[in-house]
Design a protein around this motif. Structure first.
Motif, PDB file in Angstrom:
ATOM      1  N   CYS A  47       0.803  -1.223   0.000  1.00  0.00           N
ATOM      2  CA  CYS A  47       0.000   0.000   0.000  1.00  0.00           C
ATOM      3  C   CYS A  47       0.837   1.276   0.000  1.00  0.00           C
ATOM      4  O   CYS A  47       0.420   2.292  -0.547  1.00  0.00           O
ATOM      5  N   CYS A  50       1.571   4.014  -2.737  1.00  0.00           N
ATOM      6  CA  CYS A  50       0.532   4.968  -3.162  1.00  0.00           C
ATOM      7  C   CYS A  50      -0.120   5.714  -2.005  1.00  0.00           C
ATOM      8  O   CYS A  50      -0.844   6.672  -2.232  1.00  0.00           O
ATOM      9  N   HIS A  51       0.061   5.242  -0.779  1.00  0.00           N
ATOM     10  CA  HIS A  51      -0.643   5.855   0.357  1.00  0.00           C
ATOM     11  C   HIS A  51       0.319   6.293   1.447  1.00  0.00           C
ATOM     12  O   HIS A  51       1.124   5.495   1.929  1.00  0.00           O
ATOM     13  N   TYR A  80     -10.629  12.153  -6.213  1.00  0.00           N
ATOM     14  CA  TYR A  80     -11.191  10.792  -6.242  1.00  0.00           C
ATOM     15  C   TYR A  80     -11.890  10.528  -7.575  1.00  0.00           C
ATOM     16  O   TYR A  80     -12.324  11.460  -8.261  1.00  0.00           O
ATOM     17  N   SER A  81     -12.047   9.253  -7.886  1.00  0.00           N
ATOM     18  CA  SER A  81     -12.845   8.862  -9.057  1.00  0.00           C
ATOM     19  C   SER A  81     -14.321   9.156  -8.770  1.00  0.00           C
ATOM     20  O   SER A  81     -14.732   9.218  -7.600  1.00  0.00           O
ATOM     21  N   THR A 110     -13.242   2.209  -9.643  1.00  0.00           N
ATOM     22  CA  THR A 110     -12.266   2.915  -8.800  1.00  0.00           C
ATOM     23  C   THR A 110     -10.953   3.089  -9.552  1.00  0.00           C
ATOM     24  O   THR A 110     -10.617   2.290 -10.425  1.00  0.00           O
ATOM     25  N   MET A 112      -8.114   2.991  -7.936  1.00  0.00           N
ATOM     26  CA  MET A 112      -7.057   2.244  -7.244  1.00  0.00           C
ATOM     27  C   MET A 112      -6.797   0.942  -7.986  1.00  0.00           C
ATOM     28  O   MET A 112      -7.736   0.234  -8.345  1.00  0.00           O
TER      29      MET A 112
END
Ligand code: HEC
Length: 133
Positions: A47, A50-51, A80-81, A110, A112
């Motif tokens: 993760c 990206c986070h 966000y999408s 999404t 992600m």
């Protein structure tokens, strides 16, 4: 019989009991720490690229600081999408579990990348870690 009674009522015996009660208590919180430590390693692998865990920093994905219990798509200044904005989700533990098991299935469309962590223990570790953020 008399000998046992003497041992049981001795101060040494009493302090042994107190010490083992302390040990049991320590083992429980230690277990939580072990879970989240495992989760930190899994987070780093799966993760972190990206986070960020820093609330003030969005990277490729939104910051995950305080994510447990947060409304989906609610981090300011993150693009966000549309799918995520329309999801209406709250990041409960169950929803987070479904998200990391198959995010594309939970929120089709999404942005992600597909993540599929199906191992229940690995999900537990990641959840334990997310709760510390
Ligand atoms: C390749 C980059 C990438 C990886 C790897 C990744 N994510 Fe994401 N994540 C994103 C993006 C981009 C979004 C925003 C998705 C959207 O708007 O549709 C997101 C959104 C999320 C959200 C929703 C956050 C919110 O504010 O609503 C959570 C929770 C999340 N990711 C958790 C994880 C976890 C846990 C992992 C590791 C198991 C992970 N992500 C791996 C890029 C990534």
């Amino acid at each position: 019989m008399k000998a046992m009674f003497t041992v049981a009522s001795s101060p040494l015996f009493a302090s042994l009991i107190a010490a083992s009660a302390l040990l049991v208590g320590a083992t429980f919180s230690h277990a939580d720490a072990m879970l989240s430590a495992q989760g930190k390693v899994l987070f780093a692998h799966n993760c972190h690229a990206c986070h960020s865990e820093d609330s003030a920093r969005n990277t490729f994905g939104p910051s995950l600081s305080g994510v447990v219990g947060r409304k989906a798509a609610s981090v300011p200044r993150f693009a966000y999408s549309d799918a995520m904005k329309a999801s209406g989700l709250v990041w409960s533990e169950d929803n987070l579990r479904m998200w990391i098991a198959d995010n594309v299935k939970l929120v089709p469309g999404t942005r992600m990348r597909h993540v599929a962590i199906s191992d229940k223990a690995e999900q537990d570790y990641i959840l334990a870690y997310l709760k510390t953020l």
